[in-house]
Design an enzyme around this catalytic site. Sequence first.
Site, short mmCIF file in Angstrom:
data_model
loop_
_atom_site.label_atom_id
_atom_site.label_comp_id
_atom_site.label_asym_id
_atom_site.label_seq_id
_atom_site.Cartn_x
_atom_site.Cartn_y
_atom_site.Cartn_z
N ARG A 29 20.21 -0.01 7.43
CA ARG A 29 18.82 0.46 7.43
C ARG A 29 18.18 0.22 8.81
NH1 ARG A 29 21.23 1.04 3.84
NH2 ARG A 29 21.52 2.98 4.96
N GLN A 77 3.16 -0.40 4.12
CA GLN A 77 4.14 -0.91 3.17
C GLN A 77 5.56 -0.78 3.73
OE1 GLN A 77 3.29 0.29 -1.09
NE2 GLN A 77 1.89 1.70 -0.04
N ASN A 78 5.69 -0.08 4.85
CA ASN A 78 7.01 0.21 5.40
C ASN A 78 7.54 -0.96 6.23
OD1 ASN A 78 6.69 2.76 4.28
ND2 ASN A 78 5.80 3.58 6.16
N VAL A 79 8.85 -1.13 6.22
CA VAL A 79 9.46 -2.22 6.98
C VAL A 79 9.99 -1.73 8.33
CG1 VAL A 79 10.03 -3.55 4.92
CG2 VAL A 79 11.72 -1.93 5.83
N HIS A 92 5.18 -5.85 3.72
CA HIS A 92 6.50 -6.22 3.17
C HIS A 92 7.48 -6.67 4.25
CE1 HIS A 92 5.16 -3.25 -0.15
NE2 HIS A 92 4.82 -4.49 -0.46
N TYR A 110 21.05 -3.97 4.99
CA TYR A 110 19.90 -3.98 5.90
C TYR A 110 20.30 -3.71 7.34
CZ TYR A 110 16.69 -5.16 2.22
OH TYR A 110 15.91 -5.10 1.08
N GLY A 162 1.03 8.93 2.45
CA GLY A 162 2.44 8.83 2.12
C GLY A 162 2.83 7.75 1.15
N THR A 163 1.95 7.41 0.23
CA THR A 163 2.29 6.41 -0.78
C THR A 163 1.80 6.85 -2.14
OG1 THR A 163 1.95 4.13 -1.53
CG2 THR A 163 0.21 5.09 -0.16
N SER A 164 2.61 6.58 -3.15
CA SER A 164 2.25 6.96 -4.52
C SER A 164 1.48 5.86 -5.23
CB SER A 164 3.53 7.26 -5.33
OG SER A 164 4.34 6.10 -5.41
#
Length: 236
Positions: A65, A95-97, A113, A62, A179-181
């Site tokens: 990241r 949903q992105n961190v 998240h 992390y 940008g999300t599936s």
Amino acid sequence: MYIYPAMSEKKRIVVLTGAGISAESGLQTFRDSDGLWEGYDIYDVATPEAWQRNPVLVQEFYNMRRKAVLEASPNAAHIALKKLEKGFDVQIITQNVDNLHERAGSSNILHLHGIITKSQSCIDPEAVYDIDGWELKMGETCEYGSQLRPHVVWFGEAVPMIEPAAKIASSADIFILIGTSLAVYPAAGLVDFVPFRAEKVLVDPNSSSAGSGKWRIIPEKAGEAVPKLVDELLGS
């Protein structure tokens, strides 16, 4: 405790963003086709069990990241969503961190998240702290003396922000998915809370995520499509 945003007199646009919007800023998507993230099996770096087995590895992962996030810049899609606030009450659920929405200037952002630029206590997840720079070191502790870990929801952990996110989704006049599936639950279930009457837009170069004729599909990358969509909405 999360404070629910008040409704304004403007139409409310709720935007749900995923890894695709950050990928255009050079950040690796969480799920690659081979199931790896930057060469790591996600179950070795993104579960409570991984933290118990090898906290040093998880912390290093992390840290790298976080370093990548701080070196990245918001792209045209992030910046356009800030511009959208000129005419609408814009609520972003991500949903992105990463913190690219914040750095682009958006006002109302809910991180489903967690966010990688913060740390949290191992014994009290509500004890959250800003990280100075990119490195969170072993030996850095919270106010209770417990080791600090990334403020990120790992696989197998509850998603405490899902209830406020669902409430925001249910207030949308316009709902934009970028940008999300919709492969990860419970985030994928947020679309079920969007009012039937709401206009629904999907920005996705693969154009199959929503799987419904009720959606307006824009099969382009976010950096190309979102600025055009924002200009269209502001001009309408």
